[in-house]
Design a protein around this motif. Structure first.
Motif, PDB file in Angstrom:
ATOM      1  N   UNK A 117       0.812  -1.221   0.000  1.00 28.68           N
ATOM      2  CA  UNK A 117       0.000   0.000   0.000  1.00 28.68           C
ATOM      3  C   UNK A 117       0.851   1.280   0.000  1.00 28.68           C
ATOM      4  N   UNK A 118       2.127   1.090   0.286  1.00 22.61           N
ATOM      5  CA  UNK A 118       2.995   2.258   0.362  1.00 22.61           C
ATOM      6  C   UNK A 118       2.652   3.127   1.560  1.00 22.61           C
ATOM      7  N   UNK A 119       2.329   2.461   2.640  1.00 22.27           N
ATOM      8  CA  UNK A 119       1.939   3.213   3.837  1.00 22.27           C
ATOM      9  C   UNK A 119       3.133   3.908   4.480  1.00 22.27           C
ATOM     10  N   UNK A 120       2.906   5.149   4.878  1.00 27.75           N
ATOM     11  CA  UNK A 120       3.915   5.882   5.649  1.00 27.75           C
ATOM     12  C   UNK A 120       3.202   6.606   6.761  1.00 27.75           C
ATOM     13  N   UNK A 121       3.655   6.382   7.984  1.00 29.67           N
ATOM     14  CA  UNK A 121       2.953   7.003   9.117  1.00 29.67           C
ATOM     15  C   UNK A 121       2.962   8.519   9.004  1.00 29.67           C
ATOM     16  N   UNK A 122       1.898   9.116   9.379  1.00 29.09           N
ATOM     17  CA  UNK A 122       1.779  10.568   9.365  1.00 29.09           C
ATOM     18  C   UNK A 122       2.467  11.140  10.590  1.00 29.09           C
ATOM     19  N   UNK A 123       3.478  11.957  10.353  1.00 29.40           N
ATOM     20  CA  UNK A 123       4.261  12.386  11.504  1.00 29.40           C
ATOM     21  C   UNK A 123       3.575  13.456  12.333  1.00 29.40           C
ATOM     22  N   UNK A 124       2.597  14.111  11.759  1.00 26.21           N
ATOM     23  CA  UNK A 124       1.864  15.084  12.575  1.00 26.21           C
ATOM     24  C   UNK A 124       1.054  14.349  13.633  1.00 26.21           C
ATOM     25  N   UNK A 125       0.395  13.301  13.208  1.00 26.71           N
ATOM     26  CA  UNK A 125      -0.392  12.517  14.151  1.00 26.71           C
ATOM     27  C   UNK A 125       0.529  11.927  15.214  1.00 26.71           C
ATOM     28  N   UNK A 126       1.642  11.430  14.741  1.00 31.25           N
ATOM     29  CA  UNK A 126       2.585  10.819  15.663  1.00 31.25           C
ATOM     30  C   UNK A 126       3.094  11.835  16.685  1.00 31.25           C
ATOM     31  N   UNK A 127       3.451  13.006  16.176  1.00 30.78           N
ATOM     32  CA  UNK A 127       3.963  14.047  17.065  1.00 30.78           C
ATOM     33  C   UNK A 127       2.879  14.480  18.041  1.00 30.78           C
ATOM     34  N   UNK A 128       1.675  14.535  17.553  1.00 35.79           N
ATOM     35  CA  UNK A 128       0.575  14.995  18.394  1.00 35.79           C
ATOM     36  C   UNK A 128       0.418  14.082  19.608  1.00 35.79           C
ATOM     37  N   UNK A 129       0.432  12.815  19.371  1.00 38.49           N
ATOM     38  CA  UNK A 129       0.192  11.908  20.477  1.00 38.49           C
ATOM     39  C   UNK A 129       1.436  11.675  21.332  1.00 38.49           C
ATOM     40  N   UNK A 130       2.580  11.640  20.683  1.00 37.78           N
ATOM     41  CA  UNK A 130       3.773  11.312  21.463  1.00 37.78           C
ATOM     42  C   UNK A 130       4.486  12.550  21.996  1.00 37.78           C
ATOM     43  N   UNK A 131       4.012  13.711  21.591  1.00 40.14           N
ATOM     44  CA  UNK A 131       4.610  14.968  22.056  1.00 40.14           C
ATOM     45  C   UNK A 131       6.087  15.112  21.701  1.00 40.14           C
TER      46      UNK A 131
END
Lengths: 336, 336
Positions: free
Chosen positions: A43-57
């Motif tokens: 699928x060529x998935x790549x995690x969205x880093x904004x979402x990641x940053x949002x949750x992991x601070x």
DNA sequence: TTGAAAGCGCTAACAC
DNA sequence: GTGTTAGCGCTTTCAA
């Protein structure tokens, strides 16, 4: 955009499992992990880093604030930070401060809004108090090219005085006694500190640096030219000239040569920084190496460590020492 | 970190209202707006851009991918993009591609993960097909310093041939007929294109560029030196030398002077780019201005517009033309 | 004009 | 080993 949900759906697992696979957590069965990995590539998935940053601070982002990226010196600084960023898989957020306190602060806050918690700051205009307060708020803030005693373990800086002293001694060892200095009206302490190094080295040799042998101007080629012209007009006599930096040194050489004075035959010239120009000018410039790229890379590492709670040894300082680069702009003083 | 909730609580309103105030939406009562604004400043609230990007799918971030930030040329490129970013209140995400296709792509994908949809790419190794596919995926992708016909309205580039032609004609107008060329083995098309311009200009003047008057080397000072040495060793005779870029030109001048050949007295030298060094070397270099900073600033603007769905005029091209910068490295050809 | 609530894509307890 | 679920901080319908 393909999200973690898509992967989960296609692979027939929950998003949590996908997340685990992405993070290489050991808590996933082999078959499952393989399947998920396959889907991810398909699928060529790549995690969205904004979402990641949002949750992991934490955003795996390092911010660099410099006055002006188009100047070689700051370009090298940025490049050094980039090397570290690349090695640690961090992103590099750049901001120009344009030599202003307010935009310095703006840049930093804007970085913060991005959950960017490792910051390398080249600050010239902000006062120490502001910086100290800022540093308290931001554990991953590192100051480059400036030393603030209260922030000793957060400053990556260069021993300007030692550098100036070293190059002065080098001139002395070549028999020069009549030395002129071209310093700059640059905003920070560097000019004063370097001048200090020169004065001390001279004093130790029993020589005094006369006021009228010092000329000051803007810290660029033009400034170097102007300063030399002023020196010459005053009828100043000297066999060696110490410039605040390479740019001024090159300008100085040009002015000297335009006045029919041979470099280094009649006057030796030295600079500071070891920028690219020092290999381009004629004669090639003898100068002090300012390892800014290395320092920036080091500073970026430090900032990242600090932002992650490491390297808390408050007493450790990060002082770099410039080294002499001998080229062709210095000759033995002619016996007088 | 103070969040929108904190502000809402303190101001006694809902988060939606705070959001409206922050965005200057007109749908808020005056009293309420004033109160919220007050609380915002009191608390020092700043919206978290990761959260914002997450929900709005746009991050007000522009990404720049260049091979190597420490090179002056790319530093200027970055600075140009930064100017635009600053003006539009965008953040600047930098990535080095280190001259590799894979890291070029990695850099772009990493930018995408950040919801960074305006991208300025300096690509040298990726093939056109890859780039075209990429451009289809990413509306805000702009290519700088390269022209791809299918992406005409997304390329910001320089007319290298015209530049080379112009500077050749300039040499011709100074009476030069024996012209040597120092070209480079640089990966992209630029060397070939510039060489082409030179050849054409010469042909129009009824002159032919002999093969053995061309020497090629790496595109830096050292390369320029080596090439000139090779030329000299071959016994090549020339009164003017066209270098691929400024760095090679400076190296060439140094080699010439080291060989006891006066520049421009015996041999005139010209470069290309108008980097800072061209004002530092002796004699100052006559060269073609490559307005990279301006181009990058323009490209950044274009990328932002495109990413926002504007500027869809597919037929418009973005071609810059270099201009001649006369300095001191060219003299009239001595009558033979 | 304002609020309630859903949801952006992801992580991290906590449960099973 | 894997799934469920509750948010992270924010925007944006939709109601009121």
């Amino acid at each position: 955009m393909v999200t973690i949900k898509d992967v989960a759906r296609v692979a027939g697992v929950s998003t949590a499992t996908v997340s685990r696979v992405v993070h290489d957590g050991g808590q996933v069965g082999d078959a499952c992990r393989a399947r998920v990995k396959k889907v991810i590539t398909e699928l060529g998935y790549r995690p969205n880093s904004n979402a990641r940053a949002l949750v992991s601070k934490s955003s795996e982002t390092i911010g660099v604030v410099t006055p002006k990226l188009s100047m070689t010196f700051f370009g090298c600084l940025a490049a050094g930070a980039e090397t570290t960023a690349r090695a640690k898989n961090f992103k590099l957020l750049m901001s120009n401060s344009l030599y202003e306190t307010q935009s310095e602060l703006d840049a930093i806050y804007s970085l913060r809004e991005h959950s960017c918690d490792a910051i390398v700051l080249h600050s010239e205009y902000s006062d120490e108090e502001t910086l100290i307060k800022l540093a308290k708020d931001i554990p991953g803030l590192v100051i480059i090219n400036r030393f603030i005693p209260q922030l000793a373990n957060r400053c990556v800086w260069l021993d300007n005085e030692a550098g100036a002293r070293k190059i002065t001694e080098y001139l002395l060892s070549h028999g020069h006694k009549d030395i002129a200095v071209v310093t700059s009206i640059y905003a920070n302490n560097d000019p004063a500190t370097r001048l200090n190094g020169v004065t001390k080295a001279l004093a130790e040799a029993g020589l005094e640096l006369a006021k009228h042998n010092i000329e000051s101007a803007t810290a660029n080629m033009r400034g170097g030219e102007d300063a030399v012209k002023a020196l010459l007009e005053k009828g100043c006599k000297f066999t060696a000239l110490i410039a605040y930096n390479d740019l001024m040194a090159v300008g100085a050489m040009n002015a000297l040569q335009d006045a029919g004075i041979d470099v280094p035959g009649e006057v030796s010239v030295v600079g500071f920084d070891n920028l690219y120009v020092s290999k381009a000018c004629r004669p090639n410039l003898t100068t002090m190496e300012y390892p800014i790229e290395e320092m920036a890379s080091y500073a970026a590492n430090l900032a990242i460590e600090l932002s992650q709670g490491g390297n808390q040894t408050a007493t450790k300082t990060h002082l770099f020492v410039p080294s002499l680069v001998e080229r062709q702009s210095v000759a033995l003083a002619r016996s007088t």
